[in-house]
Write an enzyme that holds these catalytic residues in place. Structure first.
Site, PDB file in Angstrom:
ATOM      1  N   ASP A  13       0.865  -1.182   0.000  1.00 35.99           N
ATOM      2  CA  ASP A  13       0.000   0.000   0.000  1.00 35.99           C
ATOM      3  C   ASP A  13       0.902   1.233   0.000  1.00 35.99           C
ATOM      4  O   ASP A  13       1.658   1.461   0.944  1.00 35.99           O
ATOM      5  CB  ASP A  13      -0.895  -0.019   1.232  1.00 35.99           C
ATOM      6  CG  ASP A  13      -2.015   1.005   1.167  1.00 35.99           C
ATOM      7  OD1 ASP A  13      -2.144   1.675   0.122  1.00 35.99           O
ATOM      8  OD2 ASP A  13      -2.751   1.136   2.154  1.00 35.99           O
ATOM      9  N   ASP A 107      -2.595   2.318  -6.282  1.00 33.56           N
ATOM     10  CA  ASP A 107      -1.597   2.394  -5.220  1.00 33.56           C
ATOM     11  C   ASP A 107      -1.618   1.208  -4.265  1.00 33.56           C
ATOM     12  O   ASP A 107      -0.998   1.260  -3.208  1.00 33.56           O
ATOM     13  CB  ASP A 107      -1.783   3.686  -4.414  1.00 33.56           C
ATOM     14  CG  ASP A 107      -3.168   3.784  -3.779  1.00 33.56           C
ATOM     15  OD1 ASP A 107      -4.082   3.078  -4.225  1.00 33.56           O
ATOM     16  OD2 ASP A 107      -3.324   4.583  -2.843  1.00 33.56           O
ATOM     17  N   GLU A 108      -2.288   0.126  -4.639  1.00 35.70           N
ATOM     18  CA  GLU A 108      -2.489  -0.957  -3.683  1.00 35.70           C
ATOM     19  C   GLU A 108      -2.612  -2.281  -4.437  1.00 35.70           C
ATOM     20  O   GLU A 108      -3.290  -2.357  -5.463  1.00 35.70           O
ATOM     21  CB  GLU A 108      -3.762  -0.670  -2.887  1.00 35.70           C
ATOM     22  CG  GLU A 108      -4.066  -1.616  -1.779  1.00 35.70           C
ATOM     23  CD  GLU A 108      -5.369  -1.236  -1.073  1.00 35.70           C
ATOM     24  OE1 GLU A 108      -5.715  -1.906  -0.103  1.00 35.70           O
ATOM     25  OE2 GLU A 108      -6.043  -0.274  -1.524  1.00 35.70           O
TER      26      GLU A 108
END
Length: 360
Positions: A13, A107-108
């Site tokens: 993350d 983003d993860e």
């Protein structure tokens, strides 16, 4: 995967991704409270820097509320093309270690590193090397959670943020979950957390000690998830090359809403948060779905599809309002509201369609 050889899952993350990219690219923003999103009265915060979070500013918060919490907040318009390019850099690093990559957003992502491709010795060592390479290649920091399933890996990635690593081996999983507040469990929003508190359920241990029959009486079909989660159990595999079938957002309210004005105001905020994700995925869609969850936890969904794609936020919201108005009034009020776009097509294809877009 057998019990003798548990999976090795990493949840990566990025730390305050959008805001961190903006601070990286503009030195004047470094060390200052930054919000990515619209500053207008009905705007929504898409991301907040850690300096802004110290004032209580959070993603999906109305911009007006964010400014009240942090008067010096600096708003920056999102640059999705830049975020997408950085995300591709990060995905390229992931592919050096595994093909089993399940992106959740720019983003993860989950990674299954059960096969130690480079002989680094452990999933923790792989996660640490991935974090190091992300920092070297992008100038950004990432946090990682490492465990034997996706549920615990995701919890672990939040444990030492920002720029942290947390490893939870199989023999510690149940104890780790037992010690956490249930409000940290994925899917447990403020209203559900308050209902649990009224039942004396504050921690994972409290939840674990409740029989499944009791959970079913109070939480319906959601009880199975809660029962397994409280025991550190999650058998979902990492699904590589997952394509989004729908994109949307939803919001659980601190109090049940019943007036049309309140519901319309919240729908506008949900629509804006959803459209941020639509633009992030660079996709458009033909079907808009409204989701309403009543105070008694029963759920209503209504959808409308058209021949052409919905290509702007205003059209998306207008359809959502029509679907909402058709359901009002809702006895007992609404505790959750969501809006989703599906039947997706790439944005470029939708924009090249010679047919004039309509509101169906």
């Amino acid at each position: 995967m057998s019990e003798e050889r548990p999976r090795k899952i990493i949840h990566i993350d990025m730390d305050a991704f959008y805001a961190s990219v903006e601070q990286r690219d503009d030195p004047a923003l470094r060390g200052r409270p930054v919000a990515v999103g619209g500053s207008r009265a009905r705007g929504v915060v898409a991301a907040a820097s850690y300096e802004a979070r110290a004032f209580g500013v959070r993603s999906a918060m109305p911009s007006a509320s964010a400014v009240r919490r942090c008067p010096d907040l600096i708003f920056v318009r999102p640059r999705f093309e830049v975020y997408h390019a950085v995300s591709q850099q990060i995905r390229a690093i992931f592919r050096d270690y595994t093909d089993a990559i399940e992106p959740l957003s720019l983003d993860e992502a989950y990674l299954d590193v059960s096969e130690d491709r480079h002989g680094l010795g452990s999933a923790g060592a792989i996660a640490e090397e991935i974090r190091r390479r992300i920092k070297a290649d992008t100038g950004l920091t990432a946090s990682a959670g490492v465990s034997y399933n996706k549920f615990i890996a995701k919890l672990a990635s939040d444990q030492n943020k920002p720029d942290g690593l947390c490893v939870i081996p199989p023999h510690k999983g149940a104890a780790f979950v037992a010690g956490l507040p249930v409000k940290r469990f994925h899917g447990v929003g403020p209203v559900t957390a308050r209902r649990m508190e009224a039942l004396g359920i504050l921690t994972g241990a409290d939840l674990r000690d409740r029989p499944i029959e009791m959970l079913q009486r109070h939480f319906g079909s959601y009880a199975t998830y809660l029962y397994n989660a409280a025991r550190g159990q999650d058998h979902r595999p990492v699904r590589a090359h997952r394509e989004a079938k729908s994109i949307g957002a939803e919001r659980t309210f601190e109090r049940d809403l019943s007036t049309p004005d309140d519901l319309h105001a919240q729908l506008a905020r949900v629509a804006e948060a959803a459209w941020v994700r639509v633009e992030r995925h660079q996709a458009h869609g033909r079907t808009v779905t409204l989701k309403l969850r009543r105070a008694d936890f029963s759920t209503i969904t209504r959808a409308r599809s058209g021949r052409t794609a919905v290509t702007d936020q205003a059209a998306f919201l207008a359809i959502g309002r029509e679907l909402l108005d058709a359901q009002l009034p809702v006895p007992g009020g609404i505790r959750l509201l969501g809006l989703t776009l599906s039947a997706l097509t790439p944005a470029a294809a939708a924009e090249s369609d010679p047919v004039q877009p309509s509101l169906f």
